[in-house]
Motif scaffolding. Structure first.
Motif, PDB file in Angstrom:
ATOM      1  N   UNK A 207       1.626   3.894   0.583  1.00 25.76           N
ATOM      2  CA  UNK A 207       0.815   3.154   1.693  1.00 25.76           C
ATOM      3  C   UNK A 207      -0.423   4.307   2.066  1.00 25.76           C
ATOM      4  N   UNK A 208      -1.683   3.562   2.439  1.00 24.70           N
ATOM      5  CA  UNK A 208      -2.801   4.474   2.785  1.00 24.70           C
ATOM      6  C   UNK A 208      -2.648   5.051   4.153  1.00 24.70           C
ATOM      7  N   UNK A 209      -3.310   6.213   4.168  1.00 21.84           N
ATOM      8  CA  UNK A 209      -3.344   6.992   5.589  1.00 21.84           C
ATOM      9  C   UNK A 209      -3.706   6.222   6.550  1.00 21.84           C
ATOM     10  N   UNK A 210      -4.754   5.524   6.466  1.00 21.95           N
ATOM     11  CA  UNK A 210      -5.395   4.551   7.741  1.00 21.95           C
ATOM     12  C   UNK A 210      -4.386   3.618   7.957  1.00 21.95           C
ATOM     13  N   UNK A 222      -7.630  -0.471   1.595  1.00 20.60           N
ATOM     14  CA  UNK A 222      -6.120  -0.068   1.287  1.00 20.60           C
ATOM     15  C   UNK A 222      -5.612  -0.388  -0.245  1.00 20.60           C
ATOM     16  N   UNK A 223      -6.473  -1.392  -0.603  1.00 19.81           N
ATOM     17  CA  UNK A 223      -5.955  -1.774  -2.146  1.00 19.81           C
ATOM     18  C   UNK A 223      -6.772  -0.819  -3.112  1.00 19.81           C
ATOM     19  N   UNK A 224      -7.630  -0.430  -2.653  1.00 22.89           N
ATOM     20  CA  UNK A 224      -8.347   0.641  -3.682  1.00 22.89           C
ATOM     21  C   UNK A 224      -7.563   1.827  -3.578  1.00 22.89           C
ATOM     22  N   UNK A 225      -7.157   1.855  -2.496  1.00 19.64           N
ATOM     23  CA  UNK A 225      -6.199   3.383  -2.550  1.00 19.64           C
ATOM     24  C   UNK A 225      -4.824   3.096  -3.385  1.00 19.64           C
ATOM     25  N   UNK A 226      -4.492   2.012  -3.324  1.00 13.90           N
ATOM     26  CA  UNK A 226      -3.138   1.433  -4.094  1.00 13.90           C
ATOM     27  C   UNK A 226      -3.491   1.509  -5.617  1.00 13.90           C
ATOM     28  N   UNK A 227      -4.532   1.247  -5.958  1.00 14.86           N
ATOM     29  CA  UNK A 227      -4.970   1.335  -7.421  1.00 14.86           C
ATOM     30  C   UNK A 227      -4.866   2.839  -7.885  1.00 14.86           C
ATOM     31  N   UNK A 228      -5.107   3.783  -6.755  1.00 10.94           N
ATOM     32  CA  UNK A 228      -5.127   5.233  -7.198  1.00 10.94           C
ATOM     33  C   UNK A 228      -3.846   5.645  -7.232  1.00 10.94           C
ATOM     34  N   UNK A 229      -2.818   5.142  -6.406  1.00  7.97           N
ATOM     35  CA  UNK A 229      -1.360   5.542  -6.331  1.00  7.97           C
ATOM     36  C   UNK A 229      -0.796   4.967  -7.674  1.00  7.97           C
ATOM     37  N   UNK A 230      -1.131   3.798  -7.999  1.00  8.76           N
ATOM     38  CA  UNK A 230      -0.740   3.178  -9.274  1.00  8.76           C
ATOM     39  C   UNK A 230      -1.215   3.809 -10.563  1.00  8.76           C
ATOM     40  N   UNK A 252       2.575  14.191   3.629  1.00  9.55           N
ATOM     41  CA  UNK A 252       1.609  14.131   2.304  1.00  9.55           C
ATOM     42  C   UNK A 252       0.749  13.435   2.406  1.00  9.55           C
ATOM     43  N   UNK A 253       0.951  12.296   2.630  1.00 11.20           N
ATOM     44  CA  UNK A 253      -0.116  11.203   2.764  1.00 11.20           C
ATOM     45  C   UNK A 253      -1.136  11.585   3.861  1.00 11.20           C
ATOM     46  N   UNK A 254      -0.972  11.771   4.736  1.00  9.57           N
ATOM     47  CA  UNK A 254      -1.840  12.295   6.202  1.00  9.57           C
ATOM     48  C   UNK A 254      -2.783  13.327   5.813  1.00  9.57           C
ATOM     49  N   UNK A 255      -2.064  14.163   4.986  1.00  7.92           N
ATOM     50  CA  UNK A 255      -2.734  15.388   4.460  1.00  7.92           C
ATOM     51  C   UNK A 255      -3.418  15.340   3.076  1.00  7.92           C
ATOM     52  N   UNK A 256      -3.451  14.278   2.563  1.00 12.96           N
ATOM     53  CA  UNK A 256      -3.899  14.218   1.226  1.00 12.96           C
ATOM     54  C   UNK A 256      -3.219  15.207   0.347  1.00 12.96           C
ATOM     55  N   UNK A 257      -2.188  15.615   0.425  1.00 15.88           N
ATOM     56  CA  UNK A 257      -1.435  16.699  -0.414  1.00 15.88           C
ATOM     57  C   UNK A 257      -0.766  16.083  -1.402  1.00 15.88           C
TER      58      UNK A 257
END
Ligand code: ADP
Length: 316
Positions: A207-210, A222-230, A252-257
């Motif tokens: 899930x994206x932070x926003x 959010x889909x671009x972020x999903x590409x990153x997680x994938x 972790x998601x909210x702090x980009x950790x």
């Protein structure tokens, strides 16, 4: 892992508890012969291909022996109106889509206590299954799948559709291991390109932070972020923000950790870092992804060899 349902964090916990009662796997089997009442076409039900949040998916054949995937949702497992809306939303969105990298919608109908969605059968199973077998993929394999995912997203976003639940289990493959994006249950069709969506949905690790933050709304990014997680998950073998504790995942998601393993390839690291940017506006566009050194590095395979299931792909 289970998808978050609209309505925030408590609704998510309730939905999970409810699903434990009404697990699709515990329901009686749908009929062995299923008839589309509108066309009269008869489908013969064969083996279960997989189960999702509410649905069971079976291989079915018609009287000509043509094979399909039939996604079956029992009405008893969607007692709440908003869950029925999810089934309807999936039909409304999915039926508009025609693209080689999107699971093809073939029809839908209702019958005795069940909602049915007829789909192209994806013989190659999902990237989740592939990764479970292989543990991690190499850069050549990852680039191939990301390339096809970007093609699918270029199409979906051009139709103003945000998928919102991109994850390995929703990325299917056909016989030739061509990637097919599926499961449009949480997809949103935007009325216009600047509309923002506010409903909290998706799968926690992806899930994206926003989306978690909620205040500003969310959109295509959010889909671009999903590409990153994938991409991270394929190369590393586990999702970037993973933790046994769901609250830690959120944090972790909210702090980009997150961290890269030592000696992680530099181009891949750079692209993932951009894709997972906290600020949606700062993430690359689909065209930017395509132009990134990780993607433009030769070679991008036009076909994935079957041996990917057993051994890392090597380029001759
Ligand atoms: P849900 O929306 O309930 O999560 P999915 O659409 O993700 O359900 O489908 C659940 C499972 O069924 C998938 O993980 C996969 O194993 C299988 N499946 C779904 N669609 C297909 C398909 N078109 N071809 C083959 N298997 C499929």
């Amino acid at each position: 892992s289970p998808a978050l349902l609209p309505g925030g964090h408590d609704a998510h916990a309730r939905a999970r508890a409810k699903r434990d009662v009404d697990k699709p796997a515990n329901l009686p089997d749908p009929p062995a012969v299923i008839v589309d009442p509108a066309s009269g076409v008869v489908y013969h039900r064969h083996e279960l291909l997989g189960t999702g949040g509410f649905a069971r998916v079976y291989r079915v054949t018609n009287d000509h022996g043509d094979e399909f995937a039939l996604k079956v949702t029992a009405a008893v497992s969607v007692p709440r109106p908003k869950d029925v809306l999810k089934v309807q939303n999936e039909r409304v969105v999915h039926r508009k889509l025609h693209h080689p990298n999107v699971v093809q919608y073939l029809g839908h109908f209702d019958g005795e206590g069940h909602y049915y969605l007829l789909l192209e059968l994806c013989h190659g199973r999902s990237l989740y299954d592939l990764l479970r077998r292989r543990k991690q993929l190499n850069e050549i394999e990852t680039r191939h799948f990301i390339d096809q995912l970007v093609l699918a997203l270029e199409y979906l976003h051009s139709m103003r559709i945000v998928h919102r639940d991109l994850k390995l289990a929703n990325l299917f493959m056909d016989r030739n291991l061509r990637l097919k994006v599926g499961d449009f249950g949480l997809a949103a069709e935007l009325a216009n390109p600047i509309q923002r969506k506010r409903t909290v949905c998706g799968t926690l690790n992806y899930i994206a932070p926003e989306v978690l933050e909620d205040a500003k709304g969310h959109s295509f990014e959010v889909d671009i972020y999903g590409v990153g997680v994938i991409m991270y998950t394929l190369l590393v073998g586990r999702p970037p923000f993973a933790s046994p504790d769901r609250n830690v995942i959120r944090e972790n998601i909210m702090k980009n950790r997150y961290q890269f393993p030592p000696d992680f390839p530099k181009d891949a690291q750079d692209l993932i870092t951009q894709l997972l940017h906290l600020d949606p506006e700062s993430r690359p566009s689909l065209a930017d992804i395509r132009a990134h050194p990780f993607m433009s590095m030769t070679p991008v395979l036009n076909r994935m060899p079957e041996t990917v299931w057993a051994t890392p792909t090597v380029v001759p």
